[in-house]
Design a protein around this motif. Structure first.
Motif, PDB file in Angstrom:
ATOM      1  N   GLY A  38       1.214 -10.409 -25.204  1.00 27.29           N
ATOM      2  CA  GLY A  38      -0.181 -10.976 -25.419  1.00 27.29           C
ATOM      3  C   GLY A  38      -1.365  -9.890 -25.097  1.00 27.29           C
ATOM      4  O   GLY A  38      -2.212  -9.699 -25.907  1.00 27.29           O
ATOM      5  N   MET A  39      -0.845  -9.017 -23.973  1.00 26.12           N
ATOM      6  CA  MET A  39      -1.961  -7.808 -23.566  1.00 26.12           C
ATOM      7  C   MET A  39      -1.574  -6.740 -24.891  1.00 26.12           C
ATOM      8  O   MET A  39      -2.846  -6.291 -25.086  1.00 26.12           O
ATOM      9  CB  MET A  39      -1.258  -7.254 -22.375  1.00 26.12           C
ATOM     10  CG  MET A  39      -1.823  -5.969 -21.800  1.00 26.12           C
ATOM     11  SD  MET A  39      -1.287  -4.386 -22.518  1.00 26.12           S
ATOM     12  CE  MET A  39       0.324  -4.502 -22.233  1.00 26.12           C
ATOM     13  N   SER A  40      -0.514  -6.648 -25.262  1.00 25.00           N
ATOM     14  CA  SER A  40      -0.645  -5.432 -26.260  1.00 25.00           C
ATOM     15  C   SER A  40      -1.335  -6.014 -27.812  1.00 25.00           C
ATOM     16  O   SER A  40      -2.004  -5.089 -28.370  1.00 25.00           O
ATOM     17  CB  SER A  40       0.947  -5.151 -26.598  1.00 25.00           C
ATOM     18  OG  SER A  40       1.436  -6.280 -27.544  1.00 25.00           O
ATOM     19  N   GLN A  41      -1.200  -7.126 -27.807  1.00 28.46           N
ATOM     20  CA  GLN A  41      -2.117  -7.640 -29.008  1.00 28.46           C
ATOM     21  C   GLN A  41      -3.601  -7.637 -28.691  1.00 28.46           C
ATOM     22  O   GLN A  41      -4.278  -7.344 -29.722  1.00 28.46           O
ATOM     23  CB  GLN A  41      -1.638  -9.031 -29.424  1.00 28.46           C
ATOM     24  CG  GLN A  41      -0.176  -9.270 -29.788  1.00 28.46           C
ATOM     25  CD  GLN A  41       0.074  -8.620 -31.044  1.00 28.46           C
ATOM     26  OE1 GLN A  41      -0.727  -8.560 -32.020  1.00 28.46           O
ATOM     27  NE2 GLN A  41       1.038  -7.989 -31.365  1.00 28.46           N
ATOM     28  N   ALA A  42      -3.889  -7.946 -27.439  1.00 32.50           N
ATOM     29  CA  ALA A  42      -5.256  -7.798 -27.067  1.00 32.50           C
ATOM     30  C   ALA A  42      -5.830  -6.471 -27.241  1.00 32.50           C
ATOM     31  O   ALA A  42      -6.903  -6.116 -27.744  1.00 32.50           O
ATOM     32  CB  ALA A  42      -5.782  -8.460 -25.761  1.00 32.50           C
ATOM     33  N   ALA A  43      -5.013  -5.363 -26.690  1.00 33.57           N
ATOM     34  CA  ALA A  43      -5.211  -4.063 -26.679  1.00 33.57           C
ATOM     35  C   ALA A  43      -5.637  -3.647 -28.256  1.00 33.57           C
ATOM     36  O   ALA A  43      -6.398  -2.747 -28.876  1.00 33.57           O
ATOM     37  CB  ALA A  43      -4.404  -3.115 -26.228  1.00 33.57           C
ATOM     38  N   ASN A  44      -4.718  -4.088 -29.045  1.00 38.72           N
ATOM     39  CA  ASN A  44      -4.585  -3.659 -30.446  1.00 38.72           C
ATOM     40  C   ASN A  44      -5.466  -4.275 -31.116  1.00 38.72           C
ATOM     41  O   ASN A  44      -6.292  -3.539 -32.092  1.00 38.72           O
ATOM     42  CB  ASN A  44      -3.158  -4.057 -31.181  1.00 38.72           C
ATOM     43  CG  ASN A  44      -2.931  -3.500 -32.561  1.00 38.72           C
ATOM     44  OD1 ASN A  44      -2.910  -4.258 -33.365  1.00 38.72           O
ATOM     45  ND2 ASN A  44      -2.953  -2.285 -32.931  1.00 38.72           N
ATOM     46  N   ASP A  45      -5.850  -5.541 -30.851  1.00 27.69           N
ATOM     47  CA  ASP A  45      -7.511  -6.087 -31.519  1.00 27.69           C
ATOM     48  C   ASP A  45      -8.501  -5.289 -31.119  1.00 27.69           C
ATOM     49  O   ASP A  45      -9.207  -5.139 -32.118  1.00 27.69           O
ATOM     50  CB  ASP A  45      -7.446  -7.410 -31.103  1.00 27.69           C
ATOM     51  CG  ASP A  45      -6.314  -8.484 -31.773  1.00 27.69           C
ATOM     52  OD1 ASP A  45      -5.502  -7.898 -32.708  1.00 27.69           O
ATOM     53  OD2 ASP A  45      -6.417  -9.614 -31.478  1.00 27.69           O
ATOM     54  N   ALA A  96       2.206   0.899 -20.971  1.00 28.74           N
ATOM     55  CA  ALA A  96       1.719   2.138 -21.443  1.00 28.74           C
ATOM     56  C   ALA A  96       1.973   2.258 -22.838  1.00 28.74           C
ATOM     57  O   ALA A  96       1.285   3.010 -23.444  1.00 28.74           O
ATOM     58  CB  ALA A  96       2.731   3.291 -20.690  1.00 28.74           C
ATOM     59  N   ALA A  97       3.224   2.036 -23.302  1.00 30.72           N
ATOM     60  CA  ALA A  97       3.478   1.816 -24.828  1.00 30.72           C
ATOM     61  C   ALA A  97       2.484   1.089 -25.611  1.00 30.72           C
ATOM     62  O   ALA A  97       2.114   1.635 -26.535  1.00 30.72           O
ATOM     63  CB  ALA A  97       5.007   1.402 -25.052  1.00 30.72           C
ATOM     64  N   ALA A  98       1.858   0.055 -25.204  1.00 32.55           N
ATOM     65  CA  ALA A  98       0.999  -0.735 -25.904  1.00 32.55           C
ATOM     66  C   ALA A  98      -0.338   0.004 -26.073  1.00 32.55           C
ATOM     67  O   ALA A  98      -0.936   0.123 -27.064  1.00 32.55           O
ATOM     68  CB  ALA A  98       0.548  -2.130 -25.066  1.00 32.55           C
ATOM     69  N   TRP A  99      -0.813   0.709 -25.018  1.00 34.65           N
ATOM     70  CA  TRP A  99      -1.817   1.639 -24.893  1.00 34.65           C
ATOM     71  C   TRP A  99      -1.656   2.935 -25.961  1.00 34.65           C
ATOM     72  O   TRP A  99      -2.458   3.269 -26.535  1.00 34.65           O
ATOM     73  CB  TRP A  99      -2.728   1.731 -23.669  1.00 34.65           C
ATOM     74  CG  TRP A  99      -3.216   0.603 -22.948  1.00 34.65           C
ATOM     75  CD1 TRP A  99      -2.624  -0.087 -22.040  1.00 34.65           C
ATOM     76  CD2 TRP A  99      -4.476   0.044 -23.474  1.00 34.65           C
ATOM     77  NE1 TRP A  99      -3.447  -1.292 -21.975  1.00 34.65           N
ATOM     78  CE2 TRP A  99      -4.749  -1.049 -22.602  1.00 34.65           C
ATOM     79  CE3 TRP A  99      -5.497   0.407 -24.363  1.00 34.65           C
ATOM     80  CZ2 TRP A  99      -5.602  -1.971 -22.680  1.00 34.65           C
ATOM     81  CZ3 TRP A  99      -6.690  -0.300 -24.282  1.00 34.65           C
ATOM     82  CH2 TRP A  99      -6.762  -1.453 -23.513  1.00 34.65           C
ATOM     83  N   ALA A 100      -0.640   3.461 -25.781  1.00 33.75           N
ATOM     84  CA  ALA A 100      -0.230   4.724 -26.493  1.00 33.75           C
ATOM     85  C   ALA A 100      -0.137   4.423 -27.837  1.00 33.75           C
ATOM     86  O   ALA A 100      -0.473   5.087 -28.685  1.00 33.75           O
ATOM     87  CB  ALA A 100       1.025   5.351 -25.878  1.00 33.75           C
ATOM     88  N   TYR A 101       0.343   3.117 -28.532  1.00 32.77           N
ATOM     89  CA  TYR A 101       0.307   2.729 -29.916  1.00 32.77           C
ATOM     90  C   TYR A 101      -0.952   2.689 -30.361  1.00 32.77           C
ATOM     91  O   TYR A 101      -1.573   2.982 -31.289  1.00 32.77           O
ATOM     92  CB  TYR A 101       1.076   1.459 -29.905  1.00 32.77           C
ATOM     93  CG  TYR A 101       1.079   0.948 -31.194  1.00 32.77           C
ATOM     94  CD1 TYR A 101       2.046   1.617 -32.118  1.00 32.77           C
ATOM     95  CD2 TYR A 101       0.207  -0.142 -31.640  1.00 32.77           C
ATOM     96  CE1 TYR A 101       1.913   0.998 -33.347  1.00 32.77           C
ATOM     97  CE2 TYR A 101       0.517  -0.844 -32.991  1.00 32.77           C
ATOM     98  CZ  TYR A 101       1.322  -0.141 -33.775  1.00 32.77           C
ATOM     99  OH  TYR A 101       1.230  -0.550 -35.112  1.00 32.77           O
ATOM    100  N   SER A 102      -1.997   1.985 -29.321  1.00 33.23           N
ATOM    101  CA  SER A 102      -3.180   1.530 -30.214  1.00 33.23           C
ATOM    102  C   SER A 102      -4.418   2.419 -29.918  1.00 33.23           C
ATOM    103  O   SER A 102      -5.288   2.538 -30.825  1.00 33.23           O
ATOM    104  CB  SER A 102      -3.643   0.100 -29.728  1.00 33.23           C
ATOM    105  OG  SER A 102      -2.626  -0.690 -30.139  1.00 33.23           O
ATOM    106  N   ALA A 103      -4.610   3.041 -28.677  1.00 37.56           N
ATOM    107  CA  ALA A 103      -5.659   3.759 -28.028  1.00 37.56           C
ATOM    108  C   ALA A 103      -5.574   5.368 -28.391  1.00 37.56           C
ATOM    109  O   ALA A 103      -4.676   5.816 -28.488  1.00 37.56           O
ATOM    110  CB  ALA A 103      -5.796   3.331 -26.573  1.00 37.56           C
ATOM    111  N   GLU A 104      -6.986   5.718 -28.660  1.00 42.07           N
ATOM    112  CA  GLU A 104      -7.280   7.132 -28.703  1.00 42.07           C
ATOM    113  C   GLU A 104      -6.885   7.562 -27.247  1.00 42.07           C
ATOM    114  O   GLU A 104      -7.092   6.958 -26.388  1.00 42.07           O
ATOM    115  CB  GLU A 104      -8.547   7.198 -29.111  1.00 42.07           C
ATOM    116  CG  GLU A 104      -8.781   6.929 -30.481  1.00 42.07           C
ATOM    117  CD  GLU A 104      -8.193   7.651 -31.698  1.00 42.07           C
ATOM    118  OE1 GLU A 104      -7.353   8.615 -31.489  1.00 42.07           O
ATOM    119  OE2 GLU A 104      -8.024   7.197 -32.795  1.00 42.07           O
TER     120      GLU A 104
END
Length: 272
Positions: free
Chosen positions: A35-42, A99-107
């Protein structure tokens, strides 16, 4: 959630002997970290979603201002707190997942921009990491080589799943510089790459199971692969139109093979 449960099963430890670790791990892997990864990606994809899916909560304005960012950061903190309850293995795995979730989505990394690195990272994070974690937590130690190898193979195969998932964002990705495989290869070639990416690792899984004398389980995984191949024939006739259909059929078969393999590993004493 499913991959964590597969890992727990593959440990060979009776699930009912550690119900707290099983349930908490499933909740952490699913609603919290995923859920956190989806929120970060959104939040990070709000400009892309404004083109592809303008009715989503952030681009539509239903989640105003920077609330999307605050939700993603709060869920990241929650993930780490809950992960700490699962001991060292659980906490380290949670750190890796966040870390992977933010590395995937964020600058500035935003690995989503690459059709090769992005789906690979997500596949390993969604399948390999929780499988490894479930096995390590239940076994209270490093999983065996076969367990790690099977978890890795299914994570590699999930590259194809994520590539098919990118079909729905084709137009927005093209306009915003996200070089997904459907963008750089075109839908037809990307679909063929996705199919190969899913099938070849599963053949590797069969080889592992045969090496462990789990012939019946290997045969069951083979049947699941044959069913996927039949579904892939439908997909390849119209990759862009049939990708959502395949995600609802072929992926179910893929994850069914994961659980078959988990029971095979548990039954062969592949964990210490």
């Amino acid at each position: 959630m499913w991959a964590y449960l597969c890992g727990a099963v593959s440990s060979g430890v009776a699930l009912w002997s550690e119900p707290f670790l099983v349930v908490l791990g499933i909740v952490l892997a699913g609603p919290i970290v995923c859920g956190m990864s989806q929120a970060a990606n959104d939040w990070c994809d709000r400009h892309v979603d404004a083109i592809n899916e303008p009715d989503r909560p952030i681009p539509s304005g239903r989640v105003p201002g920077r609330w999307g960012l605050w939700v993603a950061l709060a869920m990241s903190a929650l993930s780490l707190g809950v992960g700490a309850l699962l001991g060292l293995w659980g906490f380290l795995a949670t750190c890796a997942g966040v870390a992977a979730a933010w590395a995937y989505s964020a600058e500035p990394l935003r690995l989503k921009r690459s059709g090769w690195w992005g789906p690979g990272l997500v596949g390993l994070s969604y399948e390999t990491l929780p499988w490894f974690t479930g096995a390590a937590i239940l076994a209270q130690g490093l999983p065996s080589g076969p367990v790690i190898l099977v978890a890795l193979l299914y994570g590699i195969g999930a590259h194809g799943i994520m590539t098919l998932n990118d079909f729905k964002a084709l137009e927005g990705d093209r306009q915003t510089g996200v070089n997904s495989l459907p963008v750089i290869l075109g839908p037809e070639r990307a679909a063929r790459v996705a199919c190969w990416a899913m099938i070849v690792p599963q053949l590797g899984v069969i080889a592992v199971l045969l090496s462990l004398s789990a012939a019946w389980h290997a045969g069951a995984v083979g049947v699941v692969i044959l069913a996927q191949l039949a579904a892939m024939r439908v997909l390849l006739r119209d990759p862009k139109g049939k990708a959502p259909w395949y995600n609802g059929t072929g992926i179910v078969l893929y994850v069914s093979g994961m659980m078959i393999s988990a029971f095979a590993l548990a039954g062969t004493g592949a964990t210490p």
